[in-house]
Structures are given as structure tokens and as C-alpha cells.
Design a protein around this motif. Structure first.
Motif, short mmCIF file in Angstrom:
data_model
loop_
_atom_site.label_atom_id
_atom_site.label_comp_id
_atom_site.label_asym_id
_atom_site.label_seq_id
_atom_site.Cartn_x
_atom_site.Cartn_y
_atom_site.Cartn_z
N LYS A 192 0.83 -1.20 0.00
CA LYS A 192 0.00 0.00 0.00
C LYS A 192 0.87 1.25 0.00
CE LYS A 192 -4.00 -1.90 2.35
NZ LYS A 192 -4.91 -1.74 3.48
N ILE A 193 0.36 2.26 -0.68
CA ILE A 193 0.97 3.58 -0.67
C ILE A 193 -0.08 4.53 -0.10
CG2 ILE A 193 1.92 5.45 -2.06
CD1 ILE A 193 3.64 2.98 -2.23
N LEU B 120 -3.44 3.77 -2.08
CA LEU B 120 -3.23 3.06 -3.33
C LEU B 120 -2.76 1.65 -3.02
CD1 LEU B 120 -1.15 5.78 -5.23
CD2 LEU B 120 -3.62 5.48 -5.24
N GLU B 121 -3.20 0.68 -3.82
CA GLU B 121 -2.76 -0.69 -3.68
C GLU B 121 -2.25 -1.21 -5.00
OE1 GLU B 121 -5.06 -3.56 -1.44
OE2 GLU B 121 -6.31 -1.94 -0.67
N ILE C 230 -6.28 8.27 -11.15
CA ILE C 230 -4.91 7.77 -11.25
C ILE C 230 -4.70 7.17 -12.62
CG2 ILE C 230 -5.53 5.53 -10.26
CD1 ILE C 230 -2.75 5.47 -8.93
N ASN C 231 -3.48 7.36 -13.15
CA ASN C 231 -3.07 6.61 -14.33
C ASN C 231 -1.75 5.94 -13.97
OD1 ASN C 231 -0.94 8.42 -14.76
ND2 ASN C 231 -1.98 9.51 -16.40
N LEU D 83 -0.79 0.45 -9.86
CA LEU D 83 -1.54 0.76 -8.65
C LEU D 83 -2.97 1.14 -8.98
CD1 LEU D 83 1.12 3.05 -6.92
CD2 LEU D 83 0.59 0.70 -6.31
N GLN D 84 -3.84 1.00 -7.98
CA GLN D 84 -5.21 1.47 -8.10
C GLN D 84 -5.59 2.17 -6.79
OE1 GLN D 84 -7.66 -1.96 -8.68
NE2 GLN D 84 -7.60 -2.58 -6.55
#
Length: 88
Positions: A20-21, A84-85, A41-42, A68-69
Motif C-alpha cells: 500500500k501507498i 493506493l494498492e 490515477i493513471n 496501482l489502483q
């Protein structure tokens, strides 16, 4: 290779915890209604968008081609927590 490109912007902090972020973004004093904020996010960036004015408030650059998503966005007292994961 790190997920995050180093940035000297004092308005956000990035903490990596395993897969994770966590990105903490301070939007206080920007004259925004935090309830109108959207996160996109891209593969290279996280965009914080004010839906009311349809403008990008902040862009946070990520390392190239990170997979990431956005898993969660929390809003509290003018601060965003974007989690983000990694995609599998």
C-alpha cells in the motif's frame, strides 16, 4: 525500484506500507470544498480534481508504469488520505 518519484512539495506526504501507498494531501487554505474533490490515477500520476471548477488541484507523479489502483479516499478537516494498492 521505488513507487514514488521524490518531490519536495510540502503539501503532501507519501508513506509506503507493504503493498500500500498512503498519500496525505493538505488542501487547507486552498479555498476548496473537500466534498467536491475527486481522485484519479493513471500509470504515472495521481490527479486531485476539483469537480466544481473542473480543474486539477494537484498532480502527484509516480514512478513510471506503477501498477496501482485507488482503494480508498478519506477526507477529514481539509486533508485527503489516498490509499493506493498494487494491482495483481
Amino acid at each position: 525500484m521505488p513507487f514514488i518519484q521524490v518531490d519536495e512539495d510540502p503539501d503532501f506526504d507519501i508513506i509506503q506500507e507493504g503493498n500500500k501507498i498512503n498519500i496525505y494531501v493538505d488542501l487547507r487554505g486552498k479555498g476548496l470544498n473537500i466534498d467536491n474533490i475527486q481522485v484519479k490515477i493513471n500509470s504515472n500520476s495521481v490527479y486531485i480534481i476539483d469537480q466544481q471548477s473542473n480543474s486539477t488541484v494537484k498532480t502527484i507523479n509516480l514512478a513510471a508504469n506503477t501498477n496501482l489502483q485507488v482503494s480508498e479516499v478519506r477526507k477529514h478537516n481539509g486533508t485527503l488520505l489516498i490509499i493506493l494498492e498494487k494491482n495483481n
